[in-house]
Design a protein around this motif. Structure first.
Motif, PDB file in Angstrom:
ATOM      1  N   THR A  76       0.897  -1.099  -0.083  1.00 44.89           N
ATOM      2  CA  THR A  76       0.114  -0.004   0.063  1.00 44.89           C
ATOM      3  C   THR A  76       0.967   1.044   0.094  1.00 44.89           C
ATOM      4  O   THR A  76       1.761   1.300   0.765  1.00 44.89           O
ATOM      5  CB  THR A  76      -1.127   0.169   1.432  1.00 44.89           C
ATOM      6  N   LYS A  85       1.154  10.129  -4.422  1.00 46.71           N
ATOM      7  CA  LYS A  85       0.809   8.803  -4.360  1.00 46.71           C
ATOM      8  C   LYS A  85       0.134   8.336  -5.683  1.00 46.71           C
ATOM      9  O   LYS A  85       0.617   7.372  -6.103  1.00 46.71           O
ATOM     10  CB  LYS A  85      -0.036   8.721  -3.344  1.00 46.71           C
ATOM     11  N   THR A  86      -0.603   9.181  -6.029  1.00 42.73           N
ATOM     12  CA  THR A  86      -1.464   8.833  -7.320  1.00 42.73           C
ATOM     13  C   THR A  86      -0.419   8.732  -8.665  1.00 42.73           C
ATOM     14  O   THR A  86      -0.204   7.619  -9.187  1.00 42.73           O
ATOM     15  CB  THR A  86      -2.424   9.733  -7.753  1.00 42.73           C
ATOM     16  N   LEU A  89       1.807   5.381  -8.332  1.00 50.27           N
ATOM     17  CA  LEU A  89       0.880   4.124  -8.610  1.00 50.27           C
ATOM     18  C   LEU A  89       0.671   4.252 -10.151  1.00 50.27           C
ATOM     19  O   LEU A  89       0.602   3.101 -10.758  1.00 50.27           O
ATOM     20  CB  LEU A  89      -0.228   4.280  -7.939  1.00 50.27           C
ATOM     21  N   ARG A  93       1.590   1.387 -12.605  1.00 50.28           N
ATOM     22  CA  ARG A  93       0.832   0.524 -13.513  1.00 50.28           C
ATOM     23  C   ARG A  93       0.808   0.861 -14.984  1.00 50.28           C
ATOM     24  O   ARG A  93       0.799   0.062 -15.797  1.00 50.28           O
ATOM     25  CB  ARG A  93      -0.749   1.197 -13.208  1.00 50.28           C
ATOM     26  N   HIS A 108     -10.422   1.136 -12.198  1.00 49.98           N
ATOM     27  CA  HIS A 108     -10.112   1.324 -10.654  1.00 49.98           C
ATOM     28  C   HIS A 108     -10.789   0.142  -9.754  1.00 49.98           C
ATOM     29  O   HIS A 108     -12.069   0.185  -9.735  1.00 49.98           O
ATOM     30  CB  HIS A 108     -10.258   2.703 -10.424  1.00 49.98           C
ATOM     31  N   PHE A 124      -0.693  -4.237  -5.720  1.00 49.54           N
ATOM     32  CA  PHE A 124      -0.708  -3.024  -4.872  1.00 49.54           C
ATOM     33  C   PHE A 124      -2.321  -2.753  -4.547  1.00 49.54           C
ATOM     34  O   PHE A 124      -3.063  -2.907  -5.404  1.00 49.54           O
ATOM     35  CB  PHE A 124      -0.497  -1.925  -5.940  1.00 49.54           C
ATOM     36  N   ASP A 126      -4.813  -0.159  -3.867  1.00 51.32           N
ATOM     37  CA  ASP A 126      -4.915   1.297  -4.201  1.00 51.32           C
ATOM     38  C   ASP A 126      -6.178   1.793  -3.325  1.00 51.32           C
ATOM     39  O   ASP A 126      -7.354   2.103  -3.912  1.00 51.32           O
ATOM     40  CB  ASP A 126      -5.023   1.230  -5.540  1.00 51.32           C
TER      41      ASP A 126
END
Ligand code: GDP
Length: 472
Positions: A76, A85-86, A89, A93, A108, A124, A126
């Motif tokens: 996480t 953070k976004t 990720l 991705r 998502h 991960f 999310d």
């Protein structure tokens, strides 16, 4: 009525006794233990409780050491808003989709699995932050193996960062620090290391035990090294699972989809989940009709540490509920019913809890009014928002209490609960089932449905003003 016949007195006497202490009950209402004690005492009876022979728990079978194989770590990312953070990720991705794998991660679903160039995998999670992480943990799901704490190098360790660290520590989840935005002119990674040191978190390069990596989530600098450190941490955890058993795992999120019915994202922690399996999660159950991965492709199975979207449950279990696979649907239904029953009883118990001080309090406050609400909605987000707003409507004279909230259609059991606890039902973007509507008509329970949150709040507010009038 049952209690009355056990004591050989009339039902009205029991209801009257309850009323004399401020508890309004109906003839077929379930009473909590304290109320039963009190009523029984009034009639000169002593109560003794024998455990009902229901088991709502599922016993886990132990795995043989020889059946265990390594599994991917579940990671996480947590941190202060805008620290990246976004971006991190998204970068992971987008870059770690193995060649030839059709379609990117299009939707998502709360979790996804990436395969690195050398074939190693990381899952991960999310979720919307450490609150969600801890909420899931509170429900018994320790889903995360490793936490990446992301901190922007042009900022400092912020209050939210501290919270995230505290939550990870409370969960005993090892942390890897990612110092982000090192491409920015004002970046000062040493400042972050210093902030951490001030919190007693010494990073490796300063002689401590915490792994730390400077990255730019935007430019992709250092991200591979970060993942390498995460995998190193995972190696030390020696994560293993047995793919050759019935699956168990956690619910990541659930919703009600107009076309597909209840849709849940699950993360398998052990065993292999397959289409056709009979699943129970919380008080929902069903046979898996279809499964999809994060690329919206149909899949037949999900192995340990793999997420999947499942279709076929009869409800929307809460994020953090554990799921189990059972031999038959019958078995799943029985356990679900027992759990529902227990939930209802416990719900009533907390709501109708009665203590001596409470009794005198109620009597003293002759005008005491309580407004109970049951909230059903289409998403976790909408029911949380509504519930919070309702509770905030509480005034000195009227206490607003959300006694039950859940994602999904308004069901018969909601109506029964509303009936038993004198509650209002509020549905947001959901309607009652035909059976629920019929029961509600019969029992005179009001169901209010809305498609605008503001309208729902306004209605309850004016209803309360009406109640206030009567109180005055
Ligand atoms: P979140 O709130 O933690 O999810 O943060 P975001 O990923 O949305 O990032 C917040 C802002 O910082 C966005 O404008 C990003 O473009 C920017 N950002 C994120 N990572 C980096 C980075 O490594 N370098 C730079 N220069 N900007 C970044």
């Amino acid at each position: 009525s049952e209690l009355a016949s056990m004591m050989n007195v009339s039902v009205n006497q029991v209801i009257g006794t309850c009323m004399s202490v401020g508890i309004m009950v109906s003839i077929n209402q379930r009473l909590d233990a304290e109320t039963i004690n009190l009523v029984a005492d009034e009639f000169g009876f002593k109560t003794e409780y024998v455990s009902a022979e229901v088991s709502e728990a599922i016993t886990e079978e132990e795995d043989d050491e020889n059946d265990l194989v390594p599994r991917a770590p579940i990671v996480t990312v947590m941190g202060h808003v805008d620290h990246g953070k976004t971006s991190l990720l998204d970068h992971i991705r987008n870059t770690n989709v193995i060649a030839g794998e059709a379609g990117g991660i299009t939707q998502h679903i709360g979790a996804y699995n990436v395969t690195l160039a050398d074939g190693r995998k990381i899952t991960f999670l999310d979720t919307p932050g450490h609150e969600a992480f801890t909420a899931m943990r509170a429900r018994g799901a320790q889903v995360t193996d490793i936490a990446i704490i992301i901190i922007s190098a042009d900022d400092s360790v912020m209050p939210t960062t501290r919270e995230a660290i505290a939550h990870a520590q409370a969960a005993n989840v090892p942390m890897v620090f990612a110092i982000n935005k090192i491409d920015k002119p004002g970046a000062n990674p040493d400042k972050i290391r210093e902030d951490l040191a001030n919190m007693n978190l010494l990073v490796e390069e300063w002689g401590g035990k915490y792994q730390c990596q400077e990255i730019s989530a935007k430019k992709g600098i250092g991200v591979d090294d970060l993942l390498e450190k995460v995998l190193l941490e995972a190696e030390m955890l020696d994560l293993k699972a047995n793919p050759n058993r019935k699956a168990t795992g956690s619910i990541i999120e659930s919703s009600l989809d107009k076309g597909r019915g209840y849709v849940s994202t699950v993360l398998v922690s052990n065993g292999t989940l397959r289409v056709g399996d009979n699943v129970i999660a919380g008080t929902s159950y069903g046979r898996i009709k279809a499964m999809f991965n994060e690329r919206n492709q149909r899949i037949e199975k999900a192995s340990p540490a793999e997420p999947a979207i499942i279709l076929g449950l009869n409800g929307a279990p809460t994020a953090g509920d554990t799921f189990h696979v059972l031999e038959t649907e019958q078995e799943a239904r029985e356990i679900a019913n027992k759990r529902l029953q227990l939930q209802r009883e416990q719900g009533l118990r907390t709501q109708k809890r009665l203590t001596l001080s409470d009794i005198s309090h109620r009597i003293a406050l002759g005008s005491f009014k309580e407004l109970n609400i049951i909230v059903k909605g289409d998403t976790d987000g909408s029911i949380e928002a509504l519930s919070d707003s309702f509770i905030k409507l509480s005034t000195e004279k009227i206490k607003v209490d959300v006694i039950y909230k859940a994602v999904g259609q308004i069901s018969e059991s909601d109506v029964t609960l509303a009936d038993a606890s004198d509650a209002l039902i509020v549905g947001f973007q959901v309607r009652p089932s035909a059976a629920a509507r019929k029961l509600a008509d019969q029992e005179g329970v009001e169901i209010n449905t809305y498609s605008v949150i503001y309208d729902a709040i306004e209605d309850v507010k004016s209803a309360m003003e009406g109640m206030l009038e009567k109180v005055k």
